[in-house]
Design an enzyme around this catalytic site. Sequence first.
Site, PDB file in Angstrom:
ATOM      1  N   GLY A 256     -69.662 -16.200 -20.643  1.00 22.66           N
ATOM      2  CA  GLY A 256     -70.955 -15.691 -21.163  1.00 22.66           C
ATOM      3  C   GLY A 256     -70.840 -14.981 -22.540  1.00 22.66           C
TER       4      GLY A 256
ATOM      5  CB  THR B  87     -70.506 -23.964 -39.408  1.00 16.25           C
ATOM      6  OG1 THR B  87     -69.283 -23.457 -39.741  1.00 16.25           O
ATOM      7  CG2 THR B  87     -71.164 -24.126 -41.055  1.00 16.25           C
TER       8      THR B  87
ATOM      9  CB  VAL C  95     -65.747 -11.627 -34.784  1.00 18.47           C
ATOM     10  CG1 VAL C  95     -64.977 -10.431 -34.623  1.00 18.47           C
ATOM     11  CG2 VAL C  95     -65.170 -12.617 -34.163  1.00 18.47           C
TER      12      VAL C  95
ATOM     13  CG  LEU D 221     -65.231 -19.591 -30.069  1.00 15.94           C
ATOM     14  CD1 LEU D 221     -64.616 -18.301 -30.046  1.00 15.94           C
ATOM     15  CD2 LEU D 221     -64.860 -20.212 -31.588  1.00 15.94           C
TER      16      LEU D 221
ATOM     17  CE  LYS E  93     -75.194 -16.239 -44.647  1.00 16.44           C
ATOM     18  NZ  LYS E  93     -74.049 -16.899 -43.734  1.00 16.44           N
TER      19      LYS E  93
ATOM     20  CB  ALA F 135     -71.074 -20.661 -26.587  1.00 19.06           C
TER      21      ALA F 135
ATOM     22  CB  SER G 133     -64.380 -12.350 -16.601  1.00 21.46           C
ATOM     23  OG  SER G 133     -63.540 -11.612 -16.635  1.00 21.46           O
TER      24      SER G 133
HETATM   25  P1  FAD Z   1     -66.351 -16.442 -26.135  1.00 20.16           P
HETATM   26  O1  FAD Z   1     -67.064 -15.265 -27.007  1.00 20.16           O
HETATM   27  O2  FAD Z   1     -64.910 -16.156 -26.164  1.00 20.16           O
HETATM   28  O3  FAD Z   1     -66.903 -16.162 -24.827  1.00 20.16           O
HETATM   29  C1  FAD Z   1     -65.974 -16.744 -23.720  1.00 20.16           C
HETATM   30  C2  FAD Z   1     -66.684 -16.282 -22.384  1.00 20.16           C
HETATM   31  O4  FAD Z   1     -65.902 -16.888 -21.367  1.00 20.16           O
HETATM   32  C3  FAD Z   1     -66.731 -14.800 -22.254  1.00 20.16           C
HETATM   33  O5  FAD Z   1     -67.748 -14.254 -21.565  1.00 20.16           O
HETATM   34  C4  FAD Z   1     -65.368 -14.727 -21.272  1.00 20.16           C
HETATM   35  O6  FAD Z   1     -65.481 -13.595 -20.304  1.00 20.16           O
HETATM   36  C5  FAD Z   1     -65.530 -16.137 -20.405  1.00 20.16           C
HETATM   37  N1  FAD Z   1     -64.313 -16.498 -19.836  1.00 20.16           N
HETATM   38  C6  FAD Z   1     -63.230 -16.846 -20.433  1.00 20.16           C
HETATM   39  N2  FAD Z   1     -62.562 -17.121 -19.157  1.00 20.16           N
HETATM   40  C7  FAD Z   1     -62.932 -16.809 -18.179  1.00 20.16           C
HETATM   41  C8  FAD Z   1     -62.577 -16.892 -16.601  1.00 20.16           C
HETATM   42  N3  FAD Z   1     -61.342 -17.244 -16.238  1.00 20.16           N
HETATM   43  N4  FAD Z   1     -63.349 -16.542 -16.012  1.00 20.16           N
HETATM   44  C9  FAD Z   1     -64.529 -16.209 -16.311  1.00 20.16           C
HETATM   45  N5  FAD Z   1     -65.068 -16.115 -17.356  1.00 20.16           N
HETATM   46  C10 FAD Z   1     -64.267 -16.359 -18.518  1.00 20.16           C
HETATM   47  N6  FAD Z   1     -69.575 -17.969 -35.988  1.00 20.16           N
HETATM   48  C11 FAD Z   1     -70.548 -17.798 -37.006  1.00 20.16           C
HETATM   49  O7  FAD Z   1     -71.618 -18.608 -36.562  1.00 20.16           O
HETATM   50  N7  FAD Z   1     -70.812 -16.873 -37.658  1.00 20.16           N
HETATM   51  C12 FAD Z   1     -69.815 -16.063 -37.997  1.00 20.16           C
HETATM   52  O8  FAD Z   1     -69.873 -14.890 -38.794  1.00 20.16           O
HETATM   53  C13 FAD Z   1     -68.761 -16.182 -37.073  1.00 20.16           C
HETATM   54  N8  FAD Z   1     -67.428 -15.350 -37.508  1.00 20.16           N
HETATM   55  C14 FAD Z   1     -66.406 -15.634 -36.668  1.00 20.16           C
HETATM   56  C15 FAD Z   1     -65.108 -14.755 -37.179  1.00 20.16           C
HETATM   57  C16 FAD Z   1     -64.025 -15.272 -36.524  1.00 20.16           C
HETATM   58  C17 FAD Z   1     -62.771 -14.199 -36.634  1.00 20.16           C
HETATM   59  C18 FAD Z   1     -64.050 -15.799 -35.261  1.00 20.16           C
HETATM   60  C19 FAD Z   1     -62.715 -16.372 -34.482  1.00 20.16           C
HETATM   61  C20 FAD Z   1     -65.127 -16.379 -34.852  1.00 20.16           C
HETATM   62  C21 FAD Z   1     -66.413 -16.392 -35.659  1.00 20.16           C
HETATM   63  N9  FAD Z   1     -67.529 -17.077 -35.449  1.00 20.16           N
HETATM   64  C22 FAD Z   1     -68.559 -16.867 -36.142  1.00 20.16           C
HETATM   65  C23 FAD Z   1     -67.534 -17.902 -34.240  1.00 20.16           C
HETATM   66  C24 FAD Z   1     -68.293 -17.311 -33.035  1.00 20.16           C
HETATM   67  O9  FAD Z   1     -67.593 -16.009 -32.912  1.00 20.16           O
HETATM   68  C25 FAD Z   1     -68.269 -17.748 -31.952  1.00 20.16           C
HETATM   69  O10 FAD Z   1     -68.630 -19.253 -32.043  1.00 20.16           O
HETATM   70  C26 FAD Z   1     -69.062 -17.571 -30.649  1.00 20.16           C
HETATM   71  O11 FAD Z   1     -68.939 -16.220 -30.614  1.00 20.16           O
HETATM   72  C27 FAD Z   1     -69.069 -18.069 -29.444  1.00 20.16           C
HETATM   73  O12 FAD Z   1     -67.973 -17.722 -28.556  1.00 20.16           O
HETATM   74  P2  FAD Z   1     -67.811 -18.222 -27.189  1.00 20.16           P
HETATM   75  O13 FAD Z   1     -69.132 -17.959 -26.511  1.00 20.16           O
HETATM   76  O14 FAD Z   1     -67.574 -19.614 -27.248  1.00 20.16           O
HETATM   77  O15 FAD Z   1     -66.593 -17.854 -26.773  1.00 20.16           O
END
Ligand code: FAD
Length: 522
Positions: free
Chosen positions: A24, A356, A58, A345, A89, A27, A50
Site C-alpha cells: 500500500g 519517472t 520519497v 518499485l 511543477k 503504487a 503493513s
Molecule cells: P513502497 O513505497 O516501498 O511500498 C511497498 C508497500 O508494500 C508498503 O505498503 C509495504 O508496507 C508493503 N509491504 C512490503 N512487504 C510487505 C509484507 N511482507 N506484508 C505486507 N505488506 C508489505 N518517483 C517519482 O515519480 N518521483 C520522485 O521524485 C521520486 N523520488 C524518489 C526518490 C528516491 C530516493 C527513491 C528510492 C524513489 C523515488 N521515487 C520517485 C520512486 C517512488 O518513491 C516510488 O515509485 C513510489 O513511492 C512507489 O513505491 P512502491 O509503492 O512501489 O513501494
Amino acid sequence: MLIAVKTPAELDSSPIRRLVVAGGGTAGWMAAAALSKVLRGKVAITLVESEEIGTVGVGEATIPMIQLFNKVLELDEDEFIRETQGTFKLGIEFVDWGRLGERYMHGFGRFGQDLWTVPFEQYWLKMRAAGRAADIEEYSITRMASKANRFMRPALDIPNSPLADIAYAFHFDAGLYARYLRRHAEARGVQRIEGKIADVTLRGSNGHIDALVLEDGRRIEGDLFIDCSGFRGLLIEQVLKTGYEDWTHWLPCDRAVAVPCATALPLIPYTRSTARTAGWQWRIPLQHRTGNGHVFCSRFISEDEATAMLLANLDGEAMAEPRTLRFSTGMRKLGWNRNVVSIGLASGFMEPLESTSIHLIQTAIARLIAFFPSRGFSAVDIAEYNRQTRFEFERIRDFLILHYHQTAREDTPFWRHCRTMEIPQTLRAKMELFASHGRVVRIDNELFSEVAWTQVMLGQGLMPRGHHPLAEVIDDTETHAYLEGVREVIRRCVEVMPDQGRFIEQHCKAPPLAKAPGAMAR
Ligand code: FAD
C-alpha cells in the site's frame, strides 16, 4: 497458415473475480484506486499492507502525464493539491551537470510556435550559428515562467497564445497522496487488510499464486495478484524468482539519503537537481516543507560524507533525521510473470532524476487495463505487456544516462567515470543523430519528446554541428524576426502570469498539518 495453439488452461475465458494488491505505497494505492474505478465493482479488490514495514515514501515529483491519471479518477485538482500539500511543477532545473557553474532547465511543453516544416529548434540552431539568437530558454513559456516563479493553468480559450501551452505537473507529499487515493479506493469498495504477508501458496497445476498467507494465519485468495511490495518484490521475485536486469554499470548511483527541511520562500515552480561530487541532490518545494535528497554512488563517496553534504546544502532547518535508501538501478526481467503483475518499485527502479517512477506506475496500470486477463492468462498478451514495459524502461534509462555521460566535468573520479563509460547503442545512436543536424527521432510512443531530448542534449553541452537544411528556405531576416516575435510574446505572457505563491493562495492553499505524516515514516 500458422495456428496459435492454446494450452487447456489458456482456454479458460472465465473472468477474473478476485484481485489482490500486495502493498500500500504509492503504487499499491494508485493501482487500487484506478482499478476499482475501471472495474466498477465487478472484481473484488483486496489490498494488503503493513504499517510496521511502511513505505518508501520519497516519490514527490511528477511529470505532466499524471494529470491524465487524476482525470481518470475524476479528482478535483485543487482538492488534490490541498490534500497533498502540493505545488506546481513546470520542469527541472539542472545545476552543475554539463559543467561546474552552468545551469539549464528541462521545461515541460514545447518551444515557440511552429513556423513551417521543420521544428522550431532548427530555426534557433540556424540563427544561433549566425550569432543572432538568444538563449533557447527565452523561447519556452515554462522555462521563462519558472525563472520568474510564475504559474497559471493553460488558458485554453486563447489557443494561439503560449499561455495555452503551459504544460505542468506537481510536487506532492507521497504519504498524503497514498492516503488520499486510499479514501477514493475504499469508497469504491476496495477492502484494505492490515497485516504482514509471511508466506504464499502456489497452485500445483501451473505454479500460479493461489493465496497470500499473513503472519496471523489469514489467507487471502486471488485470481490475479499485483505485486506493489516495493524493492523487495515479494511475489514477483522472492516467490516467482523472475530475475532482475541490473543497470548499475550505466546508472551507477546506488543510494539516496533523504531529509525534509522547512519551506523556503518563494515557492519555486520547478524541481532543482544539483550535481555533486559523486551524484546529485534534489530539492522539491511543497507547501508544508521542502523535500531534499542526495542520490549518490557508494563506490565514490561514503554514506557519512553524502549525508554531511546534503545537510550542508539545505535551504531551511532539517525537520527529521536523514534516512538512507539503498537500490540497484534496473528492471525486473518480466514485469508480468504467471498471475503476478509487478508495479512500482517491485518492477524496477531508475533514479528519480527525471521523476519517472510514478509515471511508470501509471503506465503499468494503463497497460494492465489494456491487457486485462481472463482466468486463462493468455501467454501472447502477457508477452506483449512485457515487451511494452521493457521498451518504456529502456528508453527512459537512455535519457537518464545522457545526463551523466554527456558532461564536460572531470573534477572528480565519479564524473570522469561517467564521461568515459560505455553507453547503450540506442543512446549512442540518438546522440550521434543529434550531433549531426540537431535531429531527434521519437521512437514509437517513447516517453520523452523531441523537445525534452533537445533541451537535455543542449543543456549538457552537446551542440549540433549543423542544422536542418530546410531551415534555410526562410531567409535570415525573416527567421530572426520570427524568433524575436516569439521571444517577445513569451516575455509578455510571463508578465501577466501570477506568482505561484499567489496562485496557490487563491486556488488550493493547504491547511497546516499538525505533524507531517507518511512521507518520512518508517
Ligand atoms: P513502497 O513505497 O516501498 O511500498 C511497498 C508497500 O508494500 C508498503 O505498503 C509495504 O508496507 C508493503 N509491504 C512490503 N512487504 C510487505 C509484507 N511482507 N506484508 C505486507 N505488506 C508489505 N518517483 C517519482 O515519480 N518521483 C520522485 O521524485 C521520486 N523520488 C524518489 C526518490 C528516491 C530516493 C527513491 C528510492 C524513489 C523515488 N521515487 C520517485 C520512486 C517512488 O518513491 C516510488 O515509485 C513510489 O513511492 C512507489 O513505491 P512502491 O509503492 O512501489 O513501494
